[in-house]
Design a protein around this motif. Structure first.
Motif, PDB file in Angstrom:
ATOM      1  N   LYS A 164      11.687   8.635 -10.355  1.00  0.00           N
ATOM      2  CA  LYS A 164      11.848   7.286 -10.905  1.00  0.00           C
ATOM      3  C   LYS A 164      12.817   6.464 -10.061  1.00  0.00           C
ATOM      4  O   LYS A 164      13.922   6.902  -9.756  1.00  0.00           O
ATOM      5  CB  LYS A 164      12.341   7.365 -12.355  1.00  0.00           C
ATOM      6  CG  LYS A 164      12.340   6.029 -13.079  1.00  0.00           C
ATOM      7  CD  LYS A 164      12.723   6.195 -14.553  1.00  0.00           C
ATOM      8  CE  LYS A 164      12.662   4.865 -15.279  1.00  0.00           C
ATOM      9  NZ  LYS A 164      13.076   4.987 -16.691  1.00  0.00           N
ATOM     10  N   GLN A 165      12.377   5.243  -9.719  1.00  0.00           N
ATOM     11  CA  GLN A 165      13.184   4.371  -8.865  1.00  0.00           C
ATOM     12  C   GLN A 165      14.035   3.381  -9.648  1.00  0.00           C
ATOM     13  O   GLN A 165      15.111   2.988  -9.205  1.00  0.00           O
ATOM     14  CB  GLN A 165      12.262   3.595  -7.912  1.00  0.00           C
ATOM     15  CG  GLN A 165      11.438   4.479  -6.998  1.00  0.00           C
ATOM     16  CD  GLN A 165      10.450   3.683  -6.173  1.00  0.00           C
ATOM     17  OE1 GLN A 165      10.822   2.769  -5.429  1.00  0.00           O
ATOM     18  NE2 GLN A 165       9.176   4.010  -6.286  1.00  0.00           N
ATOM     19  N   LYS A 166      13.526   2.937 -10.791  1.00  0.00           N
ATOM     20  CA  LYS A 166      14.252   1.973 -11.614  1.00  0.00           C
ATOM     21  C   LYS A 166      14.873   2.697 -12.805  1.00  0.00           C
ATOM     22  O   LYS A 166      14.249   2.875 -13.844  1.00  0.00           O
ATOM     23  CB  LYS A 166      13.304   0.878 -12.106  1.00  0.00           C
ATOM     24  CG  LYS A 166      13.007  -0.198 -11.089  1.00  0.00           C
ATOM     25  CD  LYS A 166      14.186  -1.164 -10.943  1.00  0.00           C
ATOM     26  CE  LYS A 166      13.839  -2.318 -10.028  1.00  0.00           C
ATOM     27  NZ  LYS A 166      14.969  -3.278  -9.911  1.00  0.00           N
ATOM     28  N   LEU A 167      16.107   3.125 -12.636  1.00  0.00           N
ATOM     29  CA  LEU A 167      16.798   3.843 -13.707  1.00  0.00           C
ATOM     30  C   LEU A 167      17.417   2.851 -14.694  1.00  0.00           C
ATOM     31  O   LEU A 167      17.878   1.775 -14.308  1.00  0.00           O
ATOM     32  CB  LEU A 167      17.884   4.741 -13.120  1.00  0.00           C
ATOM     33  CG  LEU A 167      17.414   5.837 -12.151  1.00  0.00           C
ATOM     34  CD1 LEU A 167      18.605   6.586 -11.578  1.00  0.00           C
ATOM     35  CD2 LEU A 167      16.458   6.807 -12.832  1.00  0.00           C
ATOM     36  N   VAL A 168      17.437   3.239 -15.957  1.00  0.00           N
ATOM     37  CA  VAL A 168      17.978   2.385 -17.011  1.00  0.00           C
ATOM     38  C   VAL A 168      19.501   2.504 -17.034  1.00  0.00           C
ATOM     39  O   VAL A 168      20.032   3.603 -17.212  1.00  0.00           O
ATOM     40  CB  VAL A 168      17.411   2.774 -18.389  1.00  0.00           C
ATOM     41  CG1 VAL A 168      17.960   1.854 -19.472  1.00  0.00           C
ATOM     42  CG2 VAL A 168      15.891   2.745 -18.375  1.00  0.00           C
ATOM     43  N   PRO A 169      20.229   1.376 -16.844  1.00  0.00           N
ATOM     44  CA  PRO A 169      21.699   1.434 -16.921  1.00  0.00           C
ATOM     45  C   PRO A 169      22.162   1.991 -18.267  1.00  0.00           C
ATOM     46  O   PRO A 169      21.645   1.611 -19.316  1.00  0.00           O
ATOM     47  CB  PRO A 169      22.119  -0.030 -16.760  1.00  0.00           C
ATOM     48  CG  PRO A 169      20.961  -0.690 -16.076  1.00  0.00           C
ATOM     49  CD  PRO A 169      19.737   0.017 -16.566  1.00  0.00           C
TER      50      PRO A 169
END
Length: 519
Positions: free
Chosen positions: A347-352
């Motif tokens: 996964k490239q867009k990790l959730v802050p």
């Protein structure tokens, strides 16, 4: 009475924008009362222009431009408070995070509202009750949405265009012009009823109203034509693959034992209903092994091998250890019947805060960690090629990566399938899973290929290349859906050039009108 209300600074700058911002949530999934936007945006436009006009007299006690910023910020606060309050549900799974719920509920919407606050501040001084102002207003709001989608990791949630997710006919033009250009057009159409506030003839007002209706009908007619043409096209596609999407409806739990994990796997196998001689791709959702890594579930490989054959592939989400660094990825794995990895997507867009902790070393001192199970943050994946197996050319997207149109724009033109796996149990019975699913419809149309979505406690669906749901499992529904998916190479707008062309055109229209009338 109306004049008294309009001269009440508190009602105009604080109460009204906050209230109409709150109402906007009903225009999105699962409510879909899109008609509200034909009132919300015109009122927002009218009051912005009114505040600009009156700030030097009625509201002169406060700084002139500050009034515009306050008004825009309170509208944005209402918009985001009602639209994304569901994110706080994810904080209820860990006692350490429950204390943060009030802060998340207030601070995240407040931060996002600054995008609209600064937009009102910048564009407000230039608004008048005329058509050219509608163009600059619409362009500014659309630009604000664009910046929100790109800055600070990006959060393109509930763009105004998403309020039309229920009408696949109207949104077919997405494939030609892209999300942000379409969003700009939609905002303009929603704002056009503001002409009824203008000091122009009734004939002109009726003409503009009819023009907006014709524009909407044109989009609908174009979309209907494309959908009907596509039905005939799909009948000619020869390359197909049988796919089963599984939704197990597992509860979100921390600290599962080996026995509980094994029981989950048995349920997944039962819901999969594998037929040994039928070539099938099985798609399980993200998070089915709750906190366990791939290395840990290898102990169950015999159970996989006993139930699946060489004709089978499985896709699922799991934590994957990188041995060099000792860090974990949130990964989508493509495996065979021996549980051997054929392809791994990280996964490239990790959730802050959900998957990584900003300023982690500092936050750890206060006893905080990421919300998902495990202490350390996930490692961010780098840009990767599609999953290419046999005839398949798959664009993989994990969880909320589906909301980012950039993955569609940057993907290969050879892509013939999009697969999105998600764990929507994080959002409970809120509106979050419905809104999450709506974004999938847009991605399918933008890419022009089939999109397969497997979401635990969310909406799992098979969407065709026009965004039409052919089969689906609703929230909290367990089972599988199966279909032979036509493998169609994608056709989509690859960049945001049309959006910028439209934006510049809007600016030129506004500028020329102002020069003409000496303003």
């Amino acid at each position: 009475m109306i004049e008294k209300y309009l001269n009440n600074r508190f009602l105009i700058l604080y109460v009204t924008p906050f209230f109409i911002g709150l109402l906007s949530v009903f225009s999105f999934q699962p409510f879909n009362i899109t008609l509200l936007n034909f009132f919300i945006l015109p009122i927002f436009f009218y009051l912005t222009a009114y505040i600009n006009k009156k700030s030097k007299s009625t509201f002169r006690k406060k700084a002139y431009k500050k009034n515009l910023f306050i008004f825009g910020t309170f509208f944005g606060f209402g918009f985001y408070l009602s639209g994304i309050s569901w994110i706080t549900y994810s904080l209820t799974f860990d006692e350490n995070f429950k204390i943060l719920i009030p802060f998340a509920l207030i601070l995240i919407p407040l931060f996002l509202s600054l995008f609209i606050g600064f937009t009102a501040l910048l564009v407000g001084p230039h608004l008048r009750y005329n058509i050219s102002s509608i163009f600059i207003f619409s362009g500014a709001i659309a630009c604000s949405d664009f910046l929100r989608a790109k800055l600070f990791t990006g959060f393109p949630w509930n763009l105004w265009a998403y309020s039309l997710s229920w009408s696949v006919e109207i949104i077919q033009i997405l494939n030609l012009i892209g999300l942000f250009a379409f969003n700009l057009i939609v905002i303009t159409i929603f704002t056009l009823p503001a002409v009824f506030f203008f000091n122009i003839s009734a004939t002109k007002k009726i003409f503009i109203f009819i023009l907006s209706v014709i524009l909407i009908l044109s989009l609908f007619i174009y979309g209907s034509f494309e959908i009907n043409k596509n039905k005939k096209f799909l009948e000619t596609v020869e390359k197909k693959i049988n796919v089963k999407i599984i939704s197990p409806n597992f509860d979100l739990k921390y600290g599962l034992s080996i026995a509980e994990t094994k029981n989950r796997l048995k349920k997944l196998i039962r819901y999969s209903e594998p037929v040994s001689n039928k070539k099938t791709l099985f798609i399980w959702p993200e998070g089915v092994f709750s906190g366990y890594s791939y290395e840990e579930i290898l102990t169950f490989k015999d159970l996989i091998n006993q139930n699946f054959s060489k004709n089978h592939y499985i896709i699922f989400g799991i934590n994957k250890l990188e041995k060099k660094t000792g860090l974990f990825y949130n990964s989508l794995l493509f495996v065979n019947d021996k549980l051997e990895i054929i392809h791994q997507y990280n996964k490239q867009k990790l959730v802050p805060f959900g998957e990584f902790l900003p300023f982690e070393s500092l936050m750890n001192k206060f006893g905080l960690k990421k919300i998902t199970e495990g202490h350390g943050s996930f490692k961010k994946g780098t840009r990767q090629n599609n999953i290419i197996i046999d005839q398949l050319n798959i664009l993989p997207l994990i969880c909320y990566e589906i909301i980012f149109t950039k993955f569609i724009q940057e993907s290969s033109s050879e892509t013939n399938m999009i697969i999105n796996i998600s764990e929507d149990a994080w959002f409970g019975n809120s509106i979050g899973p419905n809104q999450h699913y709506a974004k999938s419809i847009f991605r399918a149309i933008e890419k022009g290929t089939f999109l397969l979505r497997s979401a635990n406690k969310g909406i799992s669906a098979i969407l065709d290349n026009k965004g039409i749901s052919l089969k689906q499992l609703d929230r909290n529904e367990a089972g599988n859906i199966e279909i032979e998916v036509p493998l169609i190479k994608s056709k989509n707008n690859k960049n945001d050039l049309i959006f910028f062309i439209l934006l510049i055109t809007y600016l030129l229209i506004f500028n020329n009108k102002n020069i003409k009338y000496g303003k």
